[in-house]
Scaffold this active site. Structure first.
Site, PDB file in Angstrom:
ATOM      1  N   HIS A  28       0.827  -1.211   0.000  1.00  0.00           N
ATOM      2  CA  HIS A  28       0.000   0.000   0.000  1.00  0.00           C
ATOM      3  C   HIS A  28       0.861   1.261   0.000  1.00  0.00           C
ATOM      4  O   HIS A  28       0.523   2.269   0.607  1.00  0.00           O
ATOM      5  CB  HIS A  28      -0.999  -0.010   1.175  1.00  0.00           C
ATOM      6  CG  HIS A  28      -2.067  -1.053   0.992  1.00  0.00           C
ATOM      7  ND1 HIS A  28      -3.175  -0.856   0.202  1.00  0.00           N
ATOM      8  CD2 HIS A  28      -2.162  -2.316   1.456  1.00  0.00           C
ATOM      9  CE1 HIS A  28      -3.921  -1.954   0.204  1.00  0.00           C
ATOM     10  NE2 HIS A  28      -3.328  -2.865   0.941  1.00  0.00           N
ATOM     11  N   SER A  85     -12.731 -19.101 -20.870  1.00  0.00           N
ATOM     12  CA  SER A  85     -11.724 -19.375 -19.851  1.00  0.00           C
ATOM     13  C   SER A  85     -11.872 -20.794 -19.326  1.00  0.00           C
ATOM     14  O   SER A  85     -12.963 -21.194 -18.917  1.00  0.00           O
ATOM     15  CB  SER A  85     -11.853 -18.393 -18.686  1.00  0.00           C
ATOM     16  OG  SER A  85     -11.068 -18.862 -17.604  1.00  0.00           O
ATOM     17  N   GLY A 106      -4.657 -12.926  -4.041  1.00  0.00           N
ATOM     18  CA  GLY A 106      -3.810 -11.752  -3.847  1.00  0.00           C
ATOM     19  C   GLY A 106      -2.459 -11.904  -4.539  1.00  0.00           C
ATOM     20  O   GLY A 106      -1.492 -11.248  -4.188  1.00  0.00           O
ATOM     21  N   LEU A 107      -2.390 -12.806  -5.528  1.00  0.00           N
ATOM     22  CA  LEU A 107      -1.136 -12.985  -6.276  1.00  0.00           C
ATOM     23  C   LEU A 107      -1.271 -12.387  -7.684  1.00  0.00           C
ATOM     24  O   LEU A 107      -0.556 -12.761  -8.610  1.00  0.00           O
ATOM     25  CB  LEU A 107      -0.756 -14.469  -6.336  1.00  0.00           C
ATOM     26  CG  LEU A 107      -0.532 -15.142  -4.974  1.00  0.00           C
ATOM     27  CD1 LEU A 107      -0.231 -16.622  -5.144  1.00  0.00           C
ATOM     28  CD2 LEU A 107       0.592 -14.471  -4.185  1.00  0.00           C
ATOM     29  N   SER A 154      -5.503 -10.784 -11.840  1.00  0.00           N
ATOM     30  CA  SER A 154      -6.047  -9.779 -12.761  1.00  0.00           C
ATOM     31  C   SER A 154      -4.947  -8.997 -13.475  1.00  0.00           C
ATOM     32  O   SER A 154      -5.030  -8.766 -14.687  1.00  0.00           O
ATOM     33  CB  SER A 154      -7.037  -8.832 -12.088  1.00  0.00           C
ATOM     34  OG  SER A 154      -6.761  -8.655 -10.759  1.00  0.00           O
ATOM     35  N   GLU A 208      -7.584  -0.958 -15.364  1.00  0.00           N
ATOM     36  CA  GLU A 208      -8.173  -1.432 -14.105  1.00  0.00           C
ATOM     37  C   GLU A 208      -8.826  -0.269 -13.341  1.00  0.00           C
ATOM     38  O   GLU A 208      -9.903  -0.399 -12.783  1.00  0.00           O
ATOM     39  CB  GLU A 208      -7.123  -2.141 -13.244  1.00  0.00           C
ATOM     40  CG  GLU A 208      -7.759  -2.717 -11.995  1.00  0.00           C
ATOM     41  CD  GLU A 208      -7.130  -4.014 -11.491  1.00  0.00           C
ATOM     42  OE1 GLU A 208      -6.358  -4.658 -12.220  1.00  0.00           O
ATOM     43  OE2 GLU A 208      -7.449  -4.371 -10.352  1.00  0.00           O
ATOM     44  N   ASP A 219       1.380  -4.196  -9.325  1.00  0.00           N
ATOM     45  CA  ASP A 219       1.106  -5.550  -9.824  1.00  0.00           C
ATOM     46  C   ASP A 219       1.387  -5.644 -11.319  1.00  0.00           C
ATOM     47  O   ASP A 219       2.009  -6.598 -11.789  1.00  0.00           O
ATOM     48  CB  ASP A 219      -0.358  -5.935  -9.557  1.00  0.00           C
ATOM     49  CG  ASP A 219      -0.721  -5.805  -8.096  1.00  0.00           C
ATOM     50  OD1 ASP A 219       0.199  -5.638  -7.269  1.00  0.00           O
ATOM     51  OD2 ASP A 219      -1.925  -5.862  -7.778  1.00  0.00           O
ATOM     52  N   TYR A 253     -10.486  -1.214  -0.452  1.00  0.00           N
ATOM     53  CA  TYR A 253      -9.204  -0.786  -1.037  1.00  0.00           C
ATOM     54  C   TYR A 253      -9.283   0.688  -1.420  1.00  0.00           C
ATOM     55  O   TYR A 253      -8.403   1.492  -1.084  1.00  0.00           O
ATOM     56  CB  TYR A 253      -8.882  -1.650  -2.264  1.00  0.00           C
ATOM     57  CG  TYR A 253      -7.568  -1.303  -2.902  1.00  0.00           C
ATOM     58  CD1 TYR A 253      -6.405  -1.975  -2.548  1.00  0.00           C
ATOM     59  CD2 TYR A 253      -7.470  -0.290  -3.849  1.00  0.00           C
ATOM     60  CE1 TYR A 253      -5.182  -1.642  -3.126  1.00  0.00           C
ATOM     61  CE2 TYR A 253      -6.267   0.055  -4.427  1.00  0.00           C
ATOM     62  CZ  TYR A 253      -5.133  -0.632  -4.066  1.00  0.00           C
ATOM     63  OH  TYR A 253      -3.922  -0.289  -4.625  1.00  0.00           O
TER      64      TYR A 253
HETATM   65  C1  GLA Z   1      -3.171  -4.431  -4.773  1.00  0.00           C
HETATM   66  C2  GLA Z   1      -3.009  -3.309  -5.804  1.00  0.00           C
HETATM   67  C3  GLA Z   1      -1.579  -2.784  -5.823  1.00  0.00           C
HETATM   68  C4  GLA Z   1      -1.079  -2.446  -4.422  1.00  0.00           C
HETATM   69  C5  GLA Z   1      -1.366  -3.586  -3.457  1.00  0.00           C
HETATM   70  C6  GLA Z   1      -1.033  -3.224  -2.032  1.00  0.00           C
HETATM   71  O1  GLA Z   1      -2.445  -5.564  -5.155  1.00  0.00           O
HETATM   72  O2  GLA Z   1      -3.362  -3.762  -7.080  1.00  0.00           O
HETATM   73  O3  GLA Z   1      -1.501  -1.666  -6.668  1.00  0.00           O
HETATM   74  O4  GLA Z   1      -1.640  -1.240  -3.973  1.00  0.00           O
HETATM   75  O5  GLA Z   1      -2.719  -3.993  -3.505  1.00  0.00           O
HETATM   76  O6  GLA Z   1       0.323  -3.027  -1.876  1.00  0.00           O
END
Ligand code: GLA
Length: 393
Positions: free
Chosen positions: A39, A72, A131-132, A135, A167, A179, A229
């Site tokens: 973050h 998919s 969270g990997l 997207s 996004e 990401d 978020y």
């Molecule tokens: C998500 C967002 C990233 C980043 C992280 C937190 O993965 O897509 O841009 O902000 O959360 O570090």
């Protein structure tokens, strides 16, 4: 499944769905795990992610009309979804096709227009919602495919920017650039030390003598992740706006811990103050962690990871009970160098540095405690660091 097998199966599926006439190309883009710097990417700070060897595989063939067809292997029940280049607007049911469509739309908006449609078949081996960055890998593989298929003149950094833009503006998540950047710019056996203030970056070799990077999936995803978020983003922006009344800064990443402490009372809302504190301290932790790694001081790196988790738990409030259990249990296991929640949060994965000889005990202990306290069995991935996007067939 091995990569060769994935490509073969994807092509077979593609031909079955769309017919076997004409060449099929297959592209890949990786997911990522962030080692530290969470973050901070929309706060002008540093991040330290690395690309994985898992990601999204996309098989494509150009069409002669303007149709877009998507399929998919991860959502087989949805079947083939038809759309058109003349309808580049998001579907409000949040369907996965919004990601590739958003990227086509973002290219279009930059004057890079597809003259014909596409048939697309997809397979991803990143666990969904972990969270990997499944997207981001889908956005980057789409961008890379468009560049290759239509000859668009874009760099991999452009692909990261376009992915983030789509996004933000097509999918409604105000994410930073980490990401997409990690996916587009990945380099095997290296993490990327990226300054999100100006996108300058260096690659840091990850040679963990005697230790492994272990990702642990909590298998939980809490609801309203996107809105939570976006709230964090607004709250840290509020901290910045308040601080700018008393100190000349562009982003929270411009401040040291001492400067933050000297000026923090300018942030009137206590929640915004806590968010600002995390952003400032986490950025400094990331800079220190990379220096520690360069000096081969894994112990310091691990302590900074643990501190990152505490800050995400208490000040940024993007952890969750399940990930707290995983990280806090890990801290007590001998041979664990550091452990923290990784990615956007509110569920997903932790990332841990674990000495080779401790990996088995780490897995056993976390499994036992997590089963007792949460009633689920976490998944473990011992991670290899991979390259950015590529054409595989
Ligand atoms: C998500 C967002 C990233 C980043 C992280 C937190 O993965 O897509 O841009 O902000 O959360 O570090």
């Amino acid at each position: 499944m091995q990569e060769k097998q994935i490509v073969e199966q994807l092509i077979e599926k593609f031909n079955e769905l769309y017919g076997a006439e004409g060449p099929v190309s297959v592209y890949f883009a990786p997911g990522r795990v962030n080692l530290i710097g969470e973050h901070t990417d929309y706060n002008g700070g540093h991040v330290f992610p690395c690309a994985l060897t898992i990601g999204t595989y996309m098989a494509v063939r150009k069409r002669s009309d303007r149709k877009l067809r998507f399929y998919s292997m991860n959502f087989e029940g949805l079947g083939v979804i038809e759309d058109s280049l003349d309808n580049l607007t998001p579907k409000d049911n949040g369907e996965w096709t919004n990601y590739p469509k958003g990227v086509i739309w973002a290219f279009d908006g930059r004057g890079m227009k597809c003259d014909t449609g596409l048939d697309i078949a997809l397979y991803g081996n990143i666990p969904n919602g972990s969270g990997l960055s499944s997207s981001a890998s889908l956005e980057v593989v789409t961008g890379y495919m468009l560049k290759e298929q239509y000859g668009f003149d874009v760099t991999n950094v452009d692909l990261a920017k376009i992915g983030q833009y789509s996004e933000n503006n097509f999918n409604g998540c105000n994410c930073g650039i980490m990401d997409q950047f990690a996916s587009a710019m990945g380099k095997a056996d290296h993490a990327i030390f990226l300054d999100t203030a100006d996108l300058s970056y260096t690659y840091a070799p990850i040679q963990l003598d005697g230790a492994k990077i272990v990702v642990t999936n909590s298998l939980v995803k809490h609801s309203l992740v996107t809105s939570a978020y976006n709230d964090r983003r607004n709250e840290s922006h509020q901290a910045l706006v308040d601080l700018q009344k008393v100190v000349d800064i562009k982003t929270l990443g411009d401040l040291t811990e001492e400067q933050f402490e000297a000026h923090k009372d300018a942030i009137t809302d206590p929640v915004a103050r806590a968010r600002g504190k995390h952003a400032v301290y986490e950025n400094q932790r990331t800079i220190k962690a990379v220096a520690a790694l360069e000096a081969n001081d894994l112990e310091t790196f691990g302590k900074l990871m643990n501190a990152s988790h505490v800050s995400l738990r208490d000040d940024y409030e993007t952890s969750c009970e399940e990930c707290d259990i995983l990280a806090e249990t890990a801290w007590e296991v001998p041979g664990v160098i550091g452990s923290r929640i990784t990615g956007g949060g509110f569920g997903g994965c932790t990332v841990s540095l674990v000495k080779d000889e401790a990996v088995e005990n780490f897995k056993e202990t976390l499994t036992r405690v997590y089963q007792e306290k949460v009633g689920k069995t976490p998944e473990f991935y011992v991670v290899s660091i991979g390259n950015g996007p590529e054409k595989l067939a």
